[in-house]
Design a protein around this motif. Structure first.
Motif, PDB file in Angstrom:
ATOM      1  N   MET A  22      -0.326  -9.426 -12.258  1.00 47.67           N
ATOM      2  CA  MET A  22      -1.527  -8.674 -11.571  1.00 47.67           C
ATOM      3  C   MET A  22      -2.233  -9.615 -10.809  1.00 47.67           C
ATOM      4  O   MET A  22      -2.556 -10.744 -10.943  1.00 47.67           O
ATOM      5  CB  MET A  22      -2.483  -7.968 -12.504  1.00 47.67           C
ATOM      6  CG  MET A  22      -3.755  -7.200 -12.082  1.00 47.67           C
ATOM      7  SD  MET A  22      -5.027  -6.484 -13.218  1.00 47.67           S
ATOM      8  CE  MET A  22      -5.946  -8.248 -13.474  1.00 47.67           C
ATOM      9  N   LYS A  23      -2.685  -9.156  -9.306  1.00 47.80           N
ATOM     10  CA  LYS A  23      -3.402  -9.815  -8.515  1.00 47.80           C
ATOM     11  C   LYS A  23      -4.843  -9.385  -8.612  1.00 47.80           C
ATOM     12  O   LYS A  23      -5.100  -8.338  -7.879  1.00 47.80           O
ATOM     13  CB  LYS A  23      -2.898 -10.076  -7.208  1.00 47.80           C
ATOM     14  CG  LYS A  23      -1.568 -10.842  -6.946  1.00 47.80           C
ATOM     15  CD  LYS A  23      -1.261 -10.959  -5.537  1.00 47.80           C
ATOM     16  CE  LYS A  23       0.104 -11.930  -5.529  1.00 47.80           C
ATOM     17  NZ  LYS A  23       0.298 -11.901  -4.064  1.00 47.80           N
ATOM     18  N   LYS A  24      -5.794 -10.173  -9.025  1.00 42.69           N
ATOM     19  CA  LYS A  24      -7.270  -9.578  -9.231  1.00 42.69           C
ATOM     20  C   LYS A  24      -7.694  -9.682  -7.864  1.00 42.69           C
ATOM     21  O   LYS A  24      -8.132 -10.578  -7.407  1.00 42.69           O
ATOM     22  CB  LYS A  24      -8.005 -10.357 -10.279  1.00 42.69           C
ATOM     23  CG  LYS A  24      -7.487 -10.255 -11.846  1.00 42.69           C
ATOM     24  CD  LYS A  24      -8.041 -11.220 -12.596  1.00 42.69           C
ATOM     25  CE  LYS A  24      -7.445 -12.783 -12.505  1.00 42.69           C
ATOM     26  NZ  LYS A  24      -7.766 -13.583 -13.195  1.00 42.69           N
TER      27      LYS A  24
ATOM     28  N   LYS B  12      -1.221  -1.760  -1.488  1.00 43.31           N
ATOM     29  CA  LYS B  12      -0.494  -3.035  -2.167  1.00 43.31           C
ATOM     30  C   LYS B  12      -0.156  -2.908  -3.529  1.00 43.31           C
ATOM     31  O   LYS B  12       0.138  -3.946  -4.326  1.00 43.31           O
ATOM     32  CB  LYS B  12      -1.683  -4.401  -2.033  1.00 43.31           C
ATOM     33  CG  LYS B  12      -1.999  -4.647  -0.629  1.00 43.31           C
ATOM     34  CD  LYS B  12      -0.687  -5.527  -0.243  1.00 43.31           C
ATOM     35  CE  LYS B  12      -1.229  -6.173   1.226  1.00 43.31           C
ATOM     36  NZ  LYS B  12      -0.131  -7.144   1.783  1.00 43.31           N
ATOM     37  N   GLU B  13      -0.021  -1.570  -4.108  1.00 47.89           N
ATOM     38  CA  GLU B  13       0.354  -1.542  -5.510  1.00 47.89           C
ATOM     39  C   GLU B  13       1.542  -1.868  -5.811  1.00 47.89           C
ATOM     40  O   GLU B  13       1.548  -2.674  -7.014  1.00 47.89           O
ATOM     41  CB  GLU B  13       0.355   0.120  -5.588  1.00 47.89           C
ATOM     42  CG  GLU B  13       0.636   0.423  -7.013  1.00 47.89           C
ATOM     43  CD  GLU B  13       0.501   1.965  -7.135  1.00 47.89           C
ATOM     44  OE1 GLU B  13       0.616   2.219  -8.509  1.00 47.89           O
ATOM     45  OE2 GLU B  13       0.493   2.668  -6.266  1.00 47.89           O
ATOM     46  N   GLU B  14       2.461  -1.918  -4.801  1.00 52.59           N
ATOM     47  CA  GLU B  14       3.803  -2.631  -5.178  1.00 52.59           C
ATOM     48  C   GLU B  14       3.755  -4.064  -5.440  1.00 52.59           C
ATOM     49  O   GLU B  14       4.516  -4.748  -5.981  1.00 52.59           O
ATOM     50  CB  GLU B  14       4.822  -2.329  -4.176  1.00 52.59           C
ATOM     51  CG  GLU B  14       5.383  -0.660  -3.974  1.00 52.59           C
ATOM     52  CD  GLU B  14       6.364  -0.498  -3.131  1.00 52.59           C
ATOM     53  OE1 GLU B  14       6.727  -1.591  -2.329  1.00 52.59           O
ATOM     54  OE2 GLU B  14       6.710   0.393  -2.627  1.00 52.59           O
ATOM     55  N   GLU B  15       2.823  -4.863  -5.088  1.00 52.86           N
ATOM     56  CA  GLU B  15       2.425  -6.299  -5.109  1.00 52.86           C
ATOM     57  C   GLU B  15       1.561  -6.345  -6.104  1.00 52.86           C
ATOM     58  O   GLU B  15       1.046  -7.488  -6.538  1.00 52.86           O
ATOM     59  CB  GLU B  15       1.877  -6.902  -3.784  1.00 52.86           C
ATOM     60  CG  GLU B  15       3.150  -6.447  -2.762  1.00 52.86           C
ATOM     61  CD  GLU B  15       2.370  -7.216  -1.174  1.00 52.86           C
ATOM     62  OE1 GLU B  15       1.713  -8.107  -1.331  1.00 52.86           O
ATOM     63  OE2 GLU B  15       2.674  -6.570  -0.307  1.00 52.86           O
ATOM     64  N   ASN B  16       1.339  -5.376  -7.124  1.00 59.69           N
ATOM     65  CA  ASN B  16       0.371  -5.601  -8.270  1.00 59.69           C
ATOM     66  C   ASN B  16      -0.900  -6.090  -7.904  1.00 59.69           C
ATOM     67  O   ASN B  16      -1.672  -6.558  -8.687  1.00 59.69           O
ATOM     68  CB  ASN B  16       0.845  -6.712  -9.104  1.00 59.69           C
ATOM     69  CG  ASN B  16       2.344  -6.279  -9.763  1.00 59.69           C
ATOM     70  OD1 ASN B  16       2.554  -4.968  -9.881  1.00 59.69           O
ATOM     71  ND2 ASN B  16       3.254  -6.944  -9.775  1.00 59.69           N
ATOM     72  N   TRP B  17      -1.742  -5.498  -6.634  1.00 64.59           N
ATOM     73  CA  TRP B  17      -3.084  -5.899  -6.415  1.00 64.59           C
ATOM     74  C   TRP B  17      -3.765  -4.809  -7.056  1.00 64.59           C
ATOM     75  O   TRP B  17      -3.559  -3.658  -7.423  1.00 64.59           O
ATOM     76  CB  TRP B  17      -3.333  -5.648  -5.200  1.00 64.59           C
ATOM     77  CG  TRP B  17      -2.760  -6.686  -4.070  1.00 64.59           C
ATOM     78  CD1 TRP B  17      -1.618  -7.547  -4.457  1.00 64.59           C
ATOM     79  CD2 TRP B  17      -3.282  -7.084  -3.010  1.00 64.59           C
ATOM     80  NE1 TRP B  17      -1.597  -8.131  -3.264  1.00 64.59           N
ATOM     81  CE2 TRP B  17      -2.550  -8.139  -2.318  1.00 64.59           C
ATOM     82  CE3 TRP B  17      -4.379  -6.747  -2.086  1.00 64.59           C
ATOM     83  CZ2 TRP B  17      -2.750  -8.723  -1.157  1.00 64.59           C
ATOM     84  CZ3 TRP B  17      -4.585  -7.362  -0.909  1.00 64.59           C
ATOM     85  CH2 TRP B  17      -3.883  -8.134  -0.275  1.00 64.59           C
ATOM     86  N   GLN B  18      -4.929  -5.143  -7.920  1.00 63.98           N
ATOM     87  CA  GLN B  18      -5.795  -4.594  -8.599  1.00 63.98           C
ATOM     88  C   GLN B  18      -7.388  -4.815  -8.403  1.00 63.98           C
ATOM     89  O   GLN B  18      -7.629  -5.879  -8.495  1.00 63.98           O
ATOM     90  CB  GLN B  18      -5.613  -4.503 -10.182  1.00 63.98           C
ATOM     91  CG  GLN B  18      -6.218  -3.631 -11.034  1.00 63.98           C
ATOM     92  CD  GLN B  18      -5.988  -3.550 -12.380  1.00 63.98           C
ATOM     93  OE1 GLN B  18      -4.743  -3.875 -12.778  1.00 63.98           O
ATOM     94  NE2 GLN B  18      -6.682  -3.301 -13.662  1.00 63.98           N
TER      95      GLN B  18
ATOM     96  N   VAL C 129      -7.493 -12.603  -4.692  1.00 65.23           N
ATOM     97  CA  VAL C 129      -7.616 -12.005  -3.424  1.00 65.23           C
ATOM     98  C   VAL C 129      -9.025 -11.438  -3.013  1.00 65.23           C
ATOM     99  O   VAL C 129      -9.894 -11.019  -4.061  1.00 65.23           O
ATOM    100  CB  VAL C 129      -6.568 -10.781  -3.048  1.00 65.23           C
ATOM    101  CG1 VAL C 129      -6.609 -10.513  -1.684  1.00 65.23           C
ATOM    102  CG2 VAL C 129      -5.243 -11.088  -3.553  1.00 65.23           C
ATOM    103  N   ILE C 130      -9.604 -11.857  -1.951  1.00 63.67           N
ATOM    104  CA  ILE C 130     -10.670 -11.453  -1.453  1.00 63.67           C
ATOM    105  C   ILE C 130     -10.722 -10.531  -0.545  1.00 63.67           C
ATOM    106  O   ILE C 130      -9.727 -10.719   0.688  1.00 63.67           O
ATOM    107  CB  ILE C 130     -11.746 -12.482  -1.018  1.00 63.67           C
ATOM    108  CG1 ILE C 130     -11.820 -13.553  -1.843  1.00 63.67           C
ATOM    109  CG2 ILE C 130     -13.110 -11.977  -0.534  1.00 63.67           C
ATOM    110  CD1 ILE C 130     -12.331 -13.225  -3.335  1.00 63.67           C
ATOM    111  N   VAL C 131     -11.308  -9.121  -0.798  1.00 58.14           N
ATOM    112  CA  VAL C 131     -10.835  -8.036   0.254  1.00 58.14           C
ATOM    113  C   VAL C 131     -12.172  -7.765   0.861  1.00 58.14           C
ATOM    114  O   VAL C 131     -13.292  -7.264   0.288  1.00 58.14           O
ATOM    115  CB  VAL C 131     -10.334  -6.702  -0.188  1.00 58.14           C
ATOM    116  CG1 VAL C 131      -9.876  -5.723   0.559  1.00 58.14           C
ATOM    117  CG2 VAL C 131      -8.955  -7.295  -1.220  1.00 58.14           C
ATOM    118  N   THR C 132     -12.112  -7.600   2.513  1.00 60.93           N
ATOM    119  CA  THR C 132     -13.426  -7.145   3.210  1.00 60.93           C
ATOM    120  C   THR C 132     -13.064  -6.183   3.967  1.00 60.93           C
ATOM    121  O   THR C 132     -11.659  -5.948   4.452  1.00 60.93           O
ATOM    122  CB  THR C 132     -13.942  -8.430   3.927  1.00 60.93           C
ATOM    123  OG1 THR C 132     -13.218  -8.811   4.899  1.00 60.93           O
ATOM    124  CG2 THR C 132     -14.502  -9.403   2.846  1.00 60.93           C
TER     125      THR C 132
END
Length: 552
Positions: free
Chosen positions: A1-3, A37-43, A77-80
């Motif tokens: 999982m990528k937090k 990005k679900e396939e890349e395990n982003w959560q 990951v930082i998402v903006t």
């Protein structure tokens, strides 16, 4: 999982304008981007917001908390919503992004083409940030000019005021601090008698002396007291090897006469440094230089013989100019020395790096190879683009029609006529419907950009590689290394017999002669599959394998 951490911000001015990009809408769009990005395990694990704060700098409670959490390693990951949510200043954003790079954290802009979880995204973001770096360089250049001017006038260049001195603000000159000057005299006196650094430090501490106490200004404008610590061997050594105590000043690799008063004589200073096996006079500045021999392909090369990584390893030998010979050495050889059975063992660093640069240049010059590789990589990508584009056009039309209706109501208001309740209700409904439609439209645009980015553009990649050829050798070595890391995923190298291996034994490899060795090299790029090219080192030519040539 990528937090994933979502960071949102809206300024007071933006709030008063009632702009569409509210805190809630920014979060919704970022959540939609993470879902793609679900396939890349982003959560999504947390959202941090700064409502009503300007983006001119990073002095905000929300971003300060985010930075603290980033340093603690809480996210991947930082998402903006956009880059400017972090800061409208490219220079400030550059500082923030450098922290992310240091911690190995990706940055993702939901509505822009910046996704540093991929090498292409890193490359694009770095191109943007190059403008910030240019601005920083201009400021640094002006600072360097000022420091050079101060040096030529014999004035101290600034920084922490050295132990033994105070700084006179009026004339910009160091003046001896009587109490600390006595300690400096004691240090040089003891060292000149042959006392070890630790013995000197212990004597100072037992006598009640401590390092200089300073007031440090914090980012929030407050101050804190630092220093007042015990002396150590390192602090004593730093004082002993600093020529400032002889009335000299240092700038880069130059040492000149300063305007300030000396505390010790040059003879005593030289005597102490000779006892410490250091250097004296003008050569002393070399003591502070770091041995930085940048290996451009560090961490990328794997030995094809034994499967081990190849690591930078010093040979201990130098050329006639005093520069060390640089090598990449198989880690099996590093650990087991002569007992290692690895056949490849070492690669001469600079010649091998030059070969890889030539290889990448070849890609930019040959569109046939790129288009073949990109067509292979694009299989199955970008599905549903036509459907999404059709929906986007439909929603854009709806927003236009709703805006026209809202404008008509605004014109009616200006007429001064009484407004029925049902008309007011209809107006509110149209405004709400337009905002909801704009939100759906924004999400679709995010998805459209995501699907389009999945498909590689041969022209863009080709131009990037051509730019690479023009830029790479003009960059500092550390920037060359970063660019190599962005483009290359792995390089496999095997030792071959040129008589038995006229062509590469695997697709995407090329044969090269490196000094006395003939090697087979397979370069794997992040964004492309293995590239079917052979390389004739004798004539500096790359050759496309026949199966990739257009059919006759």
């Amino acid at each position: 999982m990528k937090k994933c951490l979502i960071y949102t911000r809206v300024s007071t001015v933006e709030q008063t304008r009632g702009e569409f990009t509210s805190i809630d809408n920014q979060e919704r769009i970022c959540l939609h981007a993470i879902a793609l990005k679900e396939e890349e395990n982003w959560q999504h694990v947390q959202t941090i917001s700064d409502p009503g704060f300007s983006g001119k700098d990073l002095n905000r409670p929300g971003i300060s908390k985010a930075i603290s959490d980033i340093k603690a390693g809480l996210y991947d990951v930082i998402v903006t919503y956009k880059v400017d949510r972090v800061s409208r200043s490219l220079v400030k954003f550059y500082e923030f992004y450098n922290l992310l790079q240091e911690k190995g954290i990706a940055f993702y802009s939901a509505t822009q083409n910046f996704d540093t979880s991929s090498s292409a995204g890193k490359l694009m973001l770095n191109m943007l940030l190059s403008f910030a770096e240019y601005e920083r360089e201009i400021v640094m250049e002006r600072t360097r000019d000022r420091l050079q001017a101060n040096f030529e006038r014999g004035k101290w260049g600034g920084g922490w005021v050295p132990f033994g001195y105070n700084y006179n603000l009026e004339n910009g000159i160091l003046v001896p601090n009587p109490d600390e000057k006595a300690v400096v005299d004691m240090i040089f006196g003891l060292l000149s008698k042959g006392y070890a650094l630790k013995k000197v430090a212990d004597h100072l501490n037992e006598s009640g002396y401590r390092t200089k106490i300073r007031n440090q200004t914090r980012k929030d404008g407050g101050t804190r007291i630092v220093g007042g610590n015990y002396f150590t061997s390192d602090t004593v050594s730093t004082i002993a090897k600093n020529p400032i105590y002889t009335g000299k000043i240092r700038h880069n690799n130059e040492i000149g006469d300063g305007q300030h008063e000396a505390i010790v004589t040059e003879q005593l200073f030289n005597n102490v440094n000779l006892k410490l096996n250091g250097k004296v006079n003008g050569e002393l500045s070399n003591f502070y230089e770091r041995d930085e021999h940048v290996h451009l392909l560090k961490g990328l090369i794997r030995c094809g013989d034994c499967g081990s990584l190849m690591t930078p390893f010093p040979s201990g030998k130098k050329d006639k100019h005093g520069n060390p010979y640089l090598y990449y050495t198989c880690t099996d050889v590093v650990h087991h020395k002569r007992r290692s059975t690895c056949k490849l063992r070492t690669l001469s660093a600079r010649p091998f790096e030059k070969t890889i640069k030539e290889f990448l240049k070849c890609l930019g010059d040959n569109k046939v190879i790129l288009e073949g590789c990109i067509a292979e990589a694009n299989k199955g990508k970008g599905k549903g683009l036509t459907r999404i584009r059709s929906k986007v056009k439909k929603l854009e039309k709806q927003v236009t029609e709703l805006t026209r209706g809202i404008k008509a109501f605004s014109d009616f208001l200006k007429s001064g006529e009484p407004i029925p309740d049902d008309l007011r209700a209809d107006y509110r409904k149209q405004v709400e419907e337009r905002e909801e439609t704009k939100l759906v439209l924004e999400k679709l645009n995010v998805e459209l950009g995501f699907r389009e980015r999945e498909k590689m553009d041969s022209t863009l990649i080709q131009e990037s590689l051509r730019l690479f050829d023009k830029v790479i050798d003009s960059l500092p070595l550390k920037d060359q290394k970063e660019l190599m890391q962005l483009l290359i995923k792995e390089i496999r190298v095997s030792l071959v017999n040129p008589d038995n291996n006229k062509t590469p034994s695997e697709e995407g490899a090329f044969i090269s002669k490196l000094r006395t060795k003939h090697i087979q090299v397979n370069v794997i790029l992040h964004e492309l599959p293995s590239l079917p090219i052979t390389y004739d080192n004798g004539e500096q030519k790359f050759v496309i394998q026949s199966k990739w040539l257009p059919e006759q």
